[in-house]
Design a protein around this motif. Structure first.
Motif, PDB file in Angstrom:
ATOM      1  N   THR A 119      46.913  -2.304  98.619  1.00  0.00           N
ATOM      2  CA  THR A 119      45.561  -1.705  98.334  1.00  0.00           C
ATOM      3  C   THR A 119      45.736  -0.188  98.120  1.00  0.00           C
ATOM      4  O   THR A 119      45.360   0.479  97.155  1.00  0.00           O
ATOM      5  N   ALA A 120      46.861   0.557  98.700  1.00  0.00           N
ATOM      6  CA  ALA A 120      46.912   1.984  98.502  1.00  0.00           C
ATOM      7  C   ALA A 120      47.506   1.943  97.233  1.00  0.00           C
ATOM      8  O   ALA A 120      47.331   3.234  96.414  1.00  0.00           O
ATOM      9  N   ALA A 121      48.407   0.983  96.490  1.00  0.00           N
ATOM     10  CA  ALA A 121      48.822   1.298  95.342  1.00  0.00           C
ATOM     11  C   ALA A 121      47.592   1.239  94.139  1.00  0.00           C
ATOM     12  O   ALA A 121      47.772   1.713  93.082  1.00  0.00           O
ATOM     13  N   LEU A 122      46.805   0.198  94.396  1.00  0.00           N
ATOM     14  CA  LEU A 122      45.754  -0.081  93.470  1.00  0.00           C
ATOM     15  C   LEU A 122      44.750   1.317  93.598  1.00  0.00           C
ATOM     16  O   LEU A 122      44.241   1.690  92.437  1.00  0.00           O
ATOM     17  N   GLU A 123      44.446   1.907  94.642  1.00  0.00           N
ATOM     18  CA  GLU A 123      43.648   2.966  94.737  1.00  0.00           C
ATOM     19  C   GLU A 123      44.510   4.378  94.099  1.00  0.00           C
ATOM     20  O   GLU A 123      43.807   5.125  93.187  1.00  0.00           O
ATOM     21  N   ARG A 124      45.617   4.149  94.217  1.00  0.00           N
ATOM     22  CA  ARG A 124      46.278   5.465  93.520  1.00  0.00           C
ATOM     23  C   ARG A 124      47.718   4.873  92.985  1.00  0.00           C
ATOM     24  O   ARG A 124      48.674   4.953  93.937  1.00  0.00           O
ATOM     25  N   PRO A 125      47.639   4.457  91.865  1.00  0.00           N
ATOM     26  CA  PRO A 125      48.980   3.698  91.251  1.00  0.00           C
ATOM     27  C   PRO A 125      50.401   4.615  91.089  1.00  0.00           C
ATOM     28  O   PRO A 125      51.437   4.074  91.292  1.00  0.00           O
ATOM     29  N   GLU A 126      50.301   5.997  91.355  1.00  0.00           N
ATOM     30  CA  GLU A 126      51.193   6.916  91.210  1.00  0.00           C
ATOM     31  C   GLU A 126      52.250   6.595  92.770  1.00  0.00           C
ATOM     32  O   GLU A 126      53.329   7.192  92.596  1.00  0.00           O
ATOM     33  N   LEU A 127      51.522   6.087  93.595  1.00  0.00           N
ATOM     34  CA  LEU A 127      52.212   5.853  94.593  1.00  0.00           C
ATOM     35  C   LEU A 127      53.655   5.109  94.354  1.00  0.00           C
ATOM     36  O   LEU A 127      54.353   5.238  95.107  1.00  0.00           O
ATOM     37  N   ILE A 128      53.384   3.878  93.779  1.00  0.00           N
ATOM     38  CA  ILE A 128      54.653   3.190  93.220  1.00  0.00           C
ATOM     39  C   ILE A 128      55.554   3.931  92.620  1.00  0.00           C
ATOM     40  O   ILE A 128      56.880   3.998  92.952  1.00  0.00           O
ATOM     41  N   THR A 129      55.154   4.876  91.530  1.00  0.00           N
ATOM     42  CA  THR A 129      55.964   5.877  90.898  1.00  0.00           C
ATOM     43  C   THR A 129      56.651   6.727  91.768  1.00  0.00           C
ATOM     44  O   THR A 129      58.041   6.747  91.934  1.00  0.00           O
ATOM     45  N   GLU A 130      56.101   7.314  92.838  1.00  0.00           N
ATOM     46  CA  GLU A 130      56.664   8.251  93.765  1.00  0.00           C
ATOM     47  C   GLU A 130      57.708   7.515  94.723  1.00  0.00           C
ATOM     48  O   GLU A 130      58.809   8.113  94.900  1.00  0.00           O
ATOM     49  N   MET A 131      57.208   6.259  95.144  1.00  0.00           N
ATOM     50  CA  MET A 131      58.242   5.625  96.353  1.00  0.00           C
ATOM     51  C   MET A 131      59.354   5.164  95.318  1.00  0.00           C
ATOM     52  O   MET A 131      60.372   5.303  95.775  1.00  0.00           O
ATOM     53  N   ALA A 132      59.309   4.593  94.031  1.00  0.00           N
ATOM     54  CA  ALA A 132      60.522   4.292  93.391  1.00  0.00           C
ATOM     55  C   ALA A 132      61.295   5.419  93.083  1.00  0.00           C
ATOM     56  O   ALA A 132      62.612   5.321  93.236  1.00  0.00           O
ATOM     57  N   ARG A 133      60.773   6.542  92.873  1.00  0.00           N
ATOM     58  CA  ARG A 133      61.589   7.858  92.450  1.00  0.00           C
ATOM     59  C   ARG A 133      62.393   8.328  93.819  1.00  0.00           C
ATOM     60  O   ARG A 133      63.541   8.684  93.725  1.00  0.00           O
ATOM     61  N   GLU A 134      61.696   8.281  94.757  1.00  0.00           N
ATOM     62  CA  GLU A 134      62.380   8.922  96.127  1.00  0.00           C
ATOM     63  C   GLU A 134      63.206   7.767  96.885  1.00  0.00           C
ATOM     64  O   GLU A 134      64.093   8.349  97.780  1.00  0.00           O
ATOM     65  N   LEU A 135      62.579   6.472  96.902  1.00  0.00           N
ATOM     66  CA  LEU A 135      63.267   5.538  97.625  1.00  0.00           C
ATOM     67  C   LEU A 135      64.025   4.606  96.751  1.00  0.00           C
ATOM     68  O   LEU A 135      65.008   3.968  97.519  1.00  0.00           O
ATOM     69  N   GLY A 136      63.907   4.504  95.734  1.00  0.00           N
ATOM     70  CA  GLY A 136      64.648   3.533  94.842  1.00  0.00           C
ATOM     71  C   GLY A 136      63.713   2.262  94.640  1.00  0.00           C
ATOM     72  O   GLY A 136      63.061   1.799  95.387  1.00  0.00           O
ATOM     73  N   SER A 137      63.754   1.751  93.217  1.00  0.00           N
ATOM     74  CA  SER A 137      62.950   0.503  92.950  1.00  0.00           C
ATOM     75  C   SER A 137      63.012  -0.544  94.014  1.00  0.00           C
ATOM     76  O   SER A 137      62.546  -1.239  94.303  1.00  0.00           O
ATOM     77  N   GLN A 138      64.262  -0.745  94.332  1.00  0.00           N
ATOM     78  CA  GLN A 138      64.703  -2.017  94.731  1.00  0.00           C
ATOM     79  C   GLN A 138      64.140  -2.134  96.237  1.00  0.00           C
ATOM     80  O   GLN A 138      64.038  -3.155  96.739  1.00  0.00           O
ATOM     81  N   CYS A 139      63.531  -1.004  96.719  1.00  0.00           N
ATOM     82  CA  CYS A 139      63.021  -1.155  97.943  1.00  0.00           C
ATOM     83  C   CYS A 139      61.403  -1.000  97.965  1.00  0.00           C
ATOM     84  O   CYS A 139      60.770  -1.132  98.937  1.00  0.00           O
ATOM     85  N   VAL A 140      60.906  -0.991  96.708  1.00  0.00           N
ATOM     86  CA  VAL A 140      59.696  -1.284  96.426  1.00  0.00           C
ATOM     87  C   VAL A 140      58.885  -2.318  96.193  1.00  0.00           C
ATOM     88  O   VAL A 140      59.355  -2.849  94.981  1.00  0.00           O
TER      89      VAL A 140
END
Lengths: 264, 217
Positions: free
Chosen positions: A104-125
């Motif tokens: 849900t949080a990613a649908l409300e604010r898709p940038e969350l996916i981008t931020e998580m991928a940048r800070e944590l790496g795509s492989q854990c998102v």
């Protein structure tokens, strides 16, 4: 070669496993860590904890559950439910989760996916998408809030956007099939796996061993998730793997399960 | 004590817990100077090469990791911790690895989904002794999560195992005291714990002087 993962999922409420049927009717099924260790011993390739607790205190409980799992579970662990920020995700990863799923949080604010991928790496998102069939040009629509709220959003378009934003994996649940035992929504699974370049986990609808084979062969999913049929011990993971191997699907043998090698 | 380098990136707890599970006196170490006192060093790694390389340096670990390896202490690099042994990665041109091994980390190719996020079977390199795999069945599956992998130069330098994913992918390397895996032994169930057991046994043998401490790289 490509291999398919068999993934038992546990809905966790206040630190206890709940068996969800059609996202609603909940029955207590025990300690998530005990159950995860059992599934590891039985040949699961990965497990998912989905936190369905509503309260903030419940979230802290989930971090403790993940910490306990890290002591005893030596296969990949994905944790989701209620993750709203990079910090929420970090807490779970530092506690011992390998991947964090957002919905849900990613649908409300898709940038969350981008931020998580940048800070944590795509492989854990992991982006989890709950989907229902609709009539019209768009065949599948996205739902939120555990399937209670409909969005006017094409599930395939959202899947593609989530990957473009940095999702390393998609977890796609057919809410039409969830809890019905009538098999995965194969058309949906195939449409998503063909549309994206990352692994896709199919979820919702497993009733028998043959459904896993169909999900792998016709749906071409990289992961096959189920809950009730495992919790109720209706299907043994070893039987699923035997059937997959017999059908020519790459799969880690169940004989290598658990924490020690016996007569392997 | 086996030091698991804690450089603030993602899930490091699993590596520590898996080592403890197989009987090691292992702990996460956030102070670089403590690596000097450790009998062995484990460098895990998740996420992106650039981020890991920068954190390793900014937290002051790079020099101590190199010192530990050059002193001949048993060393185990996992995933990005393996990539960091090389000088550079296609994942991030702006970041520098430790450059201890020859070669480059390259993006996986072939018509396969990325990340390579699944269990895969290890194919042992013919005619090469693999201490990390001793006593482990030939048909062994381990868990991978990555989109990049080292391509050693000279070709196959130290490579003791590969796996097949759109072509051969380097899965395990042994060069002197340095062991490294592309897969995650801490997430590879019984097979992974066996590999960690071999590492802990090797640490014990080195400490007891039964195995000559190698010269280091």
């Amino acid at each position: 070669m490509k291999s398919v993962r068999i993934i038992p999922c546990m809905d966790v409420d206040g630190g206890r496993v709940k068996k969800g049927v059609r996202f609603l009717d909940l029955v207590d099924a025990g300690d998530p860590v005990d159950l995860a260790v059992r599934y590891d011993a039985e040949g699961a390739d990965e497990v998912v904890f989905l936190d369905i607790t509503a309260s903030h205190e419940g979230r802290e409980t989930m971090v403790e559950v993940v910490e306990r799992a890290a002591d005893r579970l030596f296969i990949p662990l994905t944790v989701g439910g209620g993750v709203r920020s990079v910090d929420d995700a970090k807490k779970l990863l530092y506690a011992g989760a390998d991947k964090v799923s957002v919905n849900t949080a990613a649908l409300e604010r898709p940038e969350l996916i981008t931020e998580m991928a940048r800070e944590l790496g795509s492989q854990c998102v992991v982006v989890a998408i709950d989907v229902k069939r609709v009539s019209g040009a768009v065949r599948w629509s996205v739902y939120t809030h555990g399937g209670r709220r409909a969005l006017r959003l094409d599930a395939l378009a959202w899947a593609v956007e989530a990957v473009e934003r940095g999702a390393g994996e998609l977890l796609v649940t057919s809410m039409d099939r969830d809890g019905t035992g009538s098999g995965f929504d194969i058309a949906l699974t195939r449409a998503v796996t063909d549309a994206v370049s990352v692994p896709v986990i199919a979820s919702g609808g497993v009733g028998g061993v043959a459904d896993f084979v169909e999900g792998a062969l016709s749906g071409r999913a990289e992961g096959l998730l189920a809950a009730g049929v495992f919790h109720r011990r209706e299907i043994a993971i070893a039987d699923v793997k035997e059937a997959l191997a017999a059908a020519g699907v790459g799969v880690r043998p169940a004989s290598q399960a658990g924490v020690s090698l016996h007569d392997h | 004590m086996i030091a698991v380098v804690d450089y603030g990136i993602g899930n490091l707890r699993s590596a520590e817990k898996a080592l403890v599970r197989v009987g090691a006196d292992a702990r996460l170490v956030a102070d670089p100077e403590e690596l000097g006192e450790a009998a062995a060093v484990v460098l895990p790694g998740v996420g992106a090469f650039g981020m890991c390389a920068r954190e390793l340096r900014s937290r002051g670990f790079a020099r101590f990791v190199v010192e530990a390896i050059e002193s001949g202490k048993p060393f185990l690099g996992i995933c990005i911790g393996f990539h960091l042994l090389y000088g550079r990665s296609e994942e991030d041109d702006t970041a520098k690895g430790l450059g201890l091994l020859g070669g480059t980390v390259r993006r996986l190719s072939g018509s396969v989904k990325l990340p390579h996020m699944q269990w895969n079977r290890l194919d042992r390199t013919r005619g090469r002794e693999a201490a990390m795999l001793s006593g482990i069945h030939g048909d062994s599956w381990v868990y991978f999560v990555h989109s990049y992998a080292p391509v050693p130069d000279p070709v196959m330098q130290g490579v003791v195992a590969t796996c097949d994913y759109g072509g051969p992918v380097v899965a395990g390397v042994e060069v002197g005291n340095v062991w490294a895996t592309q897969f995650h032994p801490e997430k590879s169930g019984a097979v992974g714990l066996s590999i960690l057991t071999r590492f802990v046994e090797r640490c014990g043998e080195v400490a007891a002087g039964r195995v000559m401490r190698s010269e280091g790289l």
